[in-house]
Write an enzyme that holds these catalytic residues in place. Structure first.
Site, PDB file in Angstrom:
ATOM      1  N   SER A   1      73.089 121.601  63.378  1.00  0.00           N
ATOM      2  CA  SER A   1      71.741 122.171  63.355  1.00  0.00           C
ATOM      3  C   SER A   1      70.681 121.300  64.014  1.00  0.00           C
ATOM      4  CB  SER A   1      71.318 122.461  61.912  1.00  0.00           C
ATOM      5  OG  SER A   1      71.407 121.288  61.121  1.00  0.00           O
TER       6      SER A   1
ATOM      7  N   GLU B   1      54.964 123.387  56.780  1.00  0.00           N
ATOM      8  CA  GLU B   1      55.455 122.276  55.962  1.00  0.00           C
ATOM      9  C   GLU B   1      56.671 121.696  56.669  1.00  0.00           C
ATOM     10  OE1 GLU B   1      58.841 124.538  55.574  1.00  0.00           O
ATOM     11  OE2 GLU B   1      56.769 125.280  55.488  1.00  0.00           O
TER      12      GLU B   1
ATOM     13  N   LYS C   1      65.244 124.744  64.509  1.00  0.00           N
ATOM     14  CA  LYS C   1      63.921 125.135  63.998  1.00  0.00           C
ATOM     15  C   LYS C   1      63.066 125.860  65.035  1.00  0.00           C
ATOM     16  CE  LYS C   1      64.201 123.347  59.792  1.00  0.00           C
ATOM     17  NZ  LYS C   1      64.165 124.189  58.574  1.00  0.00           N
TER      18      LYS C   1
END
Length: 702
Positions: free
Chosen positions: A668, A400, A378
């Site tokens: 991830s 969000e 991210k």
């Protein structure tokens, strides 16, 4: 039918007043109340009624109408029942004034656009306001309406561009709804003193088309003030509130009395400043062509687009311009790449020897995004978007988050660059990702716990969009996944594609210039999967495998496997695959992983599914937990529960590919955040996979 709307404005003008347009949600507070309310509106003197079609995820509406939608859906209101109410009101209760359906596009799309328009014509509906229909789609919708003599009413906002005003005026055949301010419905406060100039600006393009102004109107004085410049005044949230507070059996009377109060004698003495005749000829229904220009296509095959309320378009256009300028600026890329050491880039790629041995097939390689700063992929997108926000002069950032990793990454970027940060997170996710909530707060961010709906990622996303449209001047919304309206899917993929670019180069360096036979990633919205897949898209020898959240199983109804079990629809501003019911309402979802608990998916992934370029499967909660355990115990790497889905799917694929082949898993994120969640679900799921971590008395030491 459209002629009746024109006549309503002409009648009001003849009485020297603005036409009064009132709103109520069909089926609220009960289905039985709707017809008495419609009759009360008419008896009170209303000129036109907007009858709301409830939708599960209304991103343009404030709390009042959101709650009305929830209650109406609980009352099993749907499009067919709304049609029946109009028909009964017409045939049995003497309701003759024009009625317009107002709602969102997905239920209409699911029903069948032509079929629904035809039924509306037969049942006595006069037209439509479709809140999230972009102009290029509105042109087509209006053309279908014209075939049945129904009206399409465009929405314009203070931010609507001249180009869009021109085309929206051309497709209006009765009146235009002018949103008085940026924000959601139900915003209270004084009526803007800019309404006169706003109406005058719109009228430069609309000419003789009547203009009705809404948003924020609640009192008689509001009606009088707005009516000085507008041809019509719309009142919605105030009426919904009054009717919700009234007693059963009195709701029709409540509606009638409120309308009479608004239209009492003094309201007929307006000194109107406009020179407009609503009865004059309006634009004909000849075809109109419209297609906005974009540097990067807003669509991926049949998917993508900008299905958003008109007020959000300004936010998206500004972001699109900022993104396009940034990616063309070498200095932007230099600054972004200079931060790679801070982000932990490049992330490593290595062979998982024991996992490969366990699978007994293809070599399994791990792309270690879990080693990035903040613990996931991210950070790539968060840093890039914050850099763009700074170029746009924004000082505040919203985001969000589901699993919390995007929230942590955004809070980290804001801390580094000195920007205010607010993160929207579903209340259920706040509970199950308490560690990440605390990390965000340590970093200086405020976390807004969203208690609407399912209290998960979808509701956090809706709330973030609502907030953004009211705070555009100084705020940028860092969307965390490759979802939502253009340019977000392209923007997020652009900055996440560093994952696949690195993996491709690293694998080639370690394998004599070869490509892997497959790459595997988990799929929620699509940030890590599009980032991994896109650099391999044209390498047709490389299989792309996405693994979704199968929850309790596809047949259970408790899952988040959008591409595996969903169907095309419109959700959160984009046409894509959606988990929805037969009425076009968005399904509740379930996953052991908060980051995959989302009923939509990025449009690029949807296009790859449709073309067959990528394959998608679903891993259940138990299977994901198995992947979590295997990577932890065979490689000493505790993965995020999101990544654990990819681990399970990759093991199955490795067995199928066989020895001599290779695949890469995008790990991830790391699993620190999920340890408590695993502990909570193990008593139930553990027995399914033979894993018991209960703290029994330790065996005596030897």
């Amino acid at each position: 039918m459209s002629q009746q709307l024109k006549e309503a404005f002409a009648k009001a003008k003849a009485q020297d007043r603005a036409a009064l347009i009132t709103f109520i949600t069909a089926g609220y507070p009960t289905v039985e109340d709707t017809i008495p309310i419609l009759k009360g509106f008419q008896d009170g003197g209303v000129d036109i009624i907007e009858l709301g079609l409830p939708f599960s995820d209304p991103i343009a509406d404030g709390p009042t109408i959101q709650e009305a939608n929830v209650i109406a859906l609980q009352n099993e209101m749907n499009l067919d029942k709304a049609l029946d109410l109009v028909k009964e009101a017409r045939e049995s209760h003497g309701v003759t004034i024009p009625i317009i359906f107002m709602g969102y596009y997905n239920p209409i799309l699911k029903y069948g656009e032509i079929q629904f328009i035809q039924k509306c014509s037969e049942y006595g509906v006069n037209g439509f306001i479709v809140v999230d229909l972009p102009p290029e789609e509105a042109v087509k919708f209006r053309s279908n309406c014209a075939k049945y003599d129904l009206s399409f009413v465009p929405l314009v906002a203070p931010s609507t561009t001249e180009e869009r005003l021109e085309v929206l005026s051309k497709i209006s055949d009765s009146f235009i709804y002018v949103v008085s301010r940026m924000g959601t419905t139900g915003v209270t406060g004084s009526i803007s003193n800019q309404i006169g100039s706003l109406v005058a600006h719109v009228r430069e393009y609309s000419k003789d088309i009547p203009l009705a102004v809404g948003f924020g109107v609640s009192t008689k004085q509001d009606y009088l003030t707005v009516g000085e410049s507008a041809d019509g005044v719309v009142i919605g949230s105030k009426i919904v509130t009054l009717i919700g507070e009234s007693k059963p059996g009195e709701r029709g009377i409540t509606a009638e009395n409120y309308v009479k109060l608004i239209l009492s004698s003094s309201s007929h003495n307006l000194s109107k400043t406009v020179e407009n005749n609503a009865s004059q000829s309006l634009p004909d229904k000849s075809p109109v062509d419209f297609q906005e220009k974009h540097k990067y296509s807003p669509t991926f095959g049949d998917f993508g687009g900008q299905y958003v309320p008109e007020a959000l378009h300004a936010c998206l256009r500004e972001l699109e311009d900022g993104f396009e300028n940034a990616v063309e600026d070498q200095k932007f890329w230099e600054e972004f790449r200079s931060l790679y050491p801070y982000m932990g880039r490049p992330s490593s790629l290595h062979r998982a020897e024991r996992l490969t041995e366990y699978a007994g097939g293809a070599d399994i390689w791990l792309k270690r995004e879990d080693l990035n700063h903040t613990g996931s992929h991210k950070i790539n997108n968060a840093i890039a978007q914050v850099l763009i926000a700074r170029r746009l002069g924004k000082t505040k950032i919203i985001a969000e988050t589901g699993a919390g990793q995007h929230g942590v990454a955004t809070a980290t970027a804001c801390a580094k660059f000195g920007l205010e940060c607010k993160v929207f997170m579903g209340a259920e996710d706040v509970r199950r990702q308490a560690l990440n909530v605390f990390r965000m707060r340590i970093l200086g961010a405020s976390v807004v716990s969203v208690t609407n709906g399912t209290q998960t990622l979808r509701d956090a996303t809706s709330e973030a969009f609502r907030y953004w449209v009211s705070h555009l001047k100084d705020t940028h919304y860092v969307v965390g996944s490759a979802i939502g309206p253009h340019p977000y899917p392209t923007l997020v993929r652009t900055f996440q594609s560093v994952i696949g670019q690195e993996a491709k180069a690293e694998f080639a360096k370690l394998n004599d210039g070869k490509l892997p036979d497959a790459v595997v990633a988990c799929v929620g919205g699509g940030s890590n999967s599009t980032g991994m897949f896109s650099p391999f898209e044209k390498d047709l020898t490389v299989q792309l495998l996405g693994v979704e959240a199968g929850g309790s199983g596809l047949n259970s109804g408790f899952h988040s496997a959008t591409l595996t079990a969903g169907e095309p629809g419109v959700f959160h501003g984009v046409r894509t695959y959606v988990l929805q019911d037969d009425e076009g309402q968005i399904h509740d979802t379930h996953s052991v992983s908060a980051g995959l608990d989302y009923p939509g998916v990025g449009p690029e992934l949807a296009a790859w599914k449709a073309s067959g370029r990528a394959t998608f499967i679903a891993a259940t909660d138990a299977e994901a937990l198995s992947g979590f355990r295997l990577l932890s115990q065979l490689e000493g790497i505790i993965p995020a529960l999101e990544s654990s889905h990819a681990v399970f799917g990759a093991i199955q694929l490795a067995k199928k590919l066989g020895k001599g082949k290779s695949l890469i898993i995008n790990v991830s994120g790391r699993g620190d955040k999920d340890v408590q969640s695993v502990a909570e679900v193990l008593p139930k799921i553990g027995p399914e996979i033979g894993w018991d971590l209960r703290f029994n008395e330790d065996s005596p030491a030897n």
